[in-house]
Scaffold this active site. Structure first.
Site, PDB file in Angstrom:
ATOM      1  N   CYS A  77       0.883  -1.179  -0.058  1.00  0.00           N
ATOM      2  CA  CYS A  77      -0.103   0.054   0.027  1.00  0.00           C
ATOM      3  C   CYS A  77       0.906   1.186  -0.156  1.00  0.00           C
ATOM      4  O   CYS A  77       1.499   1.677   1.070  1.00  0.00           O
ATOM      5  CB  CYS A  77      -0.894  -0.097   1.189  1.00  0.00           C
ATOM      6  SG  CYS A  77      -1.724   1.472   1.485  1.00  0.00           S
ATOM      7  N   CYS A  80      -0.038   3.948   2.684  1.00  0.00           N
ATOM      8  CA  CYS A  80       0.296   3.343   4.016  1.00  0.00           C
ATOM      9  C   CYS A  80       1.792   3.840   4.357  1.00  0.00           C
ATOM     10  O   CYS A  80       2.226   3.984   5.322  1.00  0.00           O
ATOM     11  CB  CYS A  80       0.216   2.012   3.956  1.00  0.00           C
ATOM     12  SG  CYS A  80      -1.331   1.462   4.002  1.00  0.00           S
TER      13      CYS A  80
END
Length: 318
Positions: A77, A80
């Site tokens: 991600c 993230c």
């Protein structure tokens, strides 16, 4: 898509196409083993990695004495990787006034499911064993700081933690204490958002705002709920085609602005509506202005992007 109780959509990543849970666990275990063997990054005392096996102790039980901020993330991600270092930095700065609990959704799919994490990064505040607030996506550090300030204010109301950063005494309040501590309408609206009933959430928020029209949190929640409701009804391809073909079509421009904001492209959304205001007049211009003001409600008043857009709006109108 169901949304957490309070949320932001910056940089959210779809979880729908991830691999099977067994494969994800195996891959995450391999990454953890490699990290341990290499000795990368000594763990902070205020940042912990949580698994399905340790969640009850490290998050649920710990949150009775110290606010726990849960960071749901994954190695693949991108957003993230932007947000997690910010959270870790702020956890270290807080020096124990709250603890950051990191959950790899690939390794812990049941926890991801329990949090209804349909997109990540997802950040959740747990106080007294309850989820009290959350947001989605890689928000800027300034907004994360403001969000944490609000979370810690709730923690103080509940007697969890202490202002000097040291863990406080265990709260005497039970699991339902949050509902008593929060203003009327909050708990009901949160419950509706949690179960994905955005129409009910909007109705509750509208009623609560009629009683306390200046409440900034209620305004923000309602603006976010209404944004999600609108975007869910749009055909993005058709909306973008119409906006490109008719720059002066305020309806088309507001639809694409909603889509851009929901995708985390805040400046693009604001610029699009400012452009519509610049090109139109009369009722259409006012329609674009009001829509822009509604989008402003999603953010804290001192958000830099909101401040900038407000200044541009003032220049256009006066």
């Amino acid at each position: 898509m169901q949304q957490p109780r309070d949320f932001s959509l910056y940089g959210a990543v779809d979880l729908g196409a991830r691999q099977a849970a067994a494969q994800r666990r195996e891959q995450a275990a391999e990454r953890s083993a490699k990290a341990g063997a290499s000795g990368d990054g000594e763990a902070s005392a205020f940042v912990i990695d949580v698994t399905e096996e340790t969640f009850n102790t490290e998050v649920a039980a710990r949150s009775r004495t110290t606010p726990v901020i849960v960071d749901l993330w994954a190695d693949w991600c991108g957003p993230c990787k932007q947000l997690s270092p910010v959270l870790e930095k702020l956890a270290d700065e807080a020096a124990g006034s709250w603890v950051l609990a990191r959950i790899d959704v690939d390794a812990n799919p049941r926890l991801a499911q329990a949090f209804q994490a349909q997109s990540i990064p997802m950040v959740v505040a747990i106080i007294g064993g309850q989820m009290v607030d959350a947001f989605l996506g890689a928000m800027p550090e300034a907004q994360v700081r403001q969000w944490l300030t609000q979370v810690l204010a709730v923690a103080e109301q509940l007697g969890v933690g202490s202002a000097d950063g040291a863990p406080g005494a265990a709260p005497q309040a039970g699991p339902d204490a949050l509902a008593d501590a929060m203003p009327p309408g909050y708990a009901e609206a949160q419950a509706a958002m949690e179960r994905g009933d955005l129409d009910a959430a909007a109705s509750v928020l509208e009623k609560a705002l009629a009683e306390t029209p200046a409440d900034p949190v209620l305004k923000s929640w309602l603006a976010q709920v209404n944004l999600i409701r609108r975007v869910g009804s749009y055909d993005e391809t058709a909306a973008r085609r119409a906006a490109a073909a008719s720059p002066g079509d305020v309806g088309a421009q507001t639809r694409v602005a909603d889509i851009e904001l929901a995708a985390g492209r805040t400046e693009e959304a604001f610029d699009r509506l400012l452009g519509a205001i610049r090109r139109t007049s009369g009722e259409e211009r006012d329609r674009a202005r009001l829509h822009l003001l509604e989008l402003f409600e999603i953010f804290p008043p001192d958000d830099p992007q909101v401040k900038k857009a407000r200044g541009q709006l003032t220049a256009l109108l006066f």
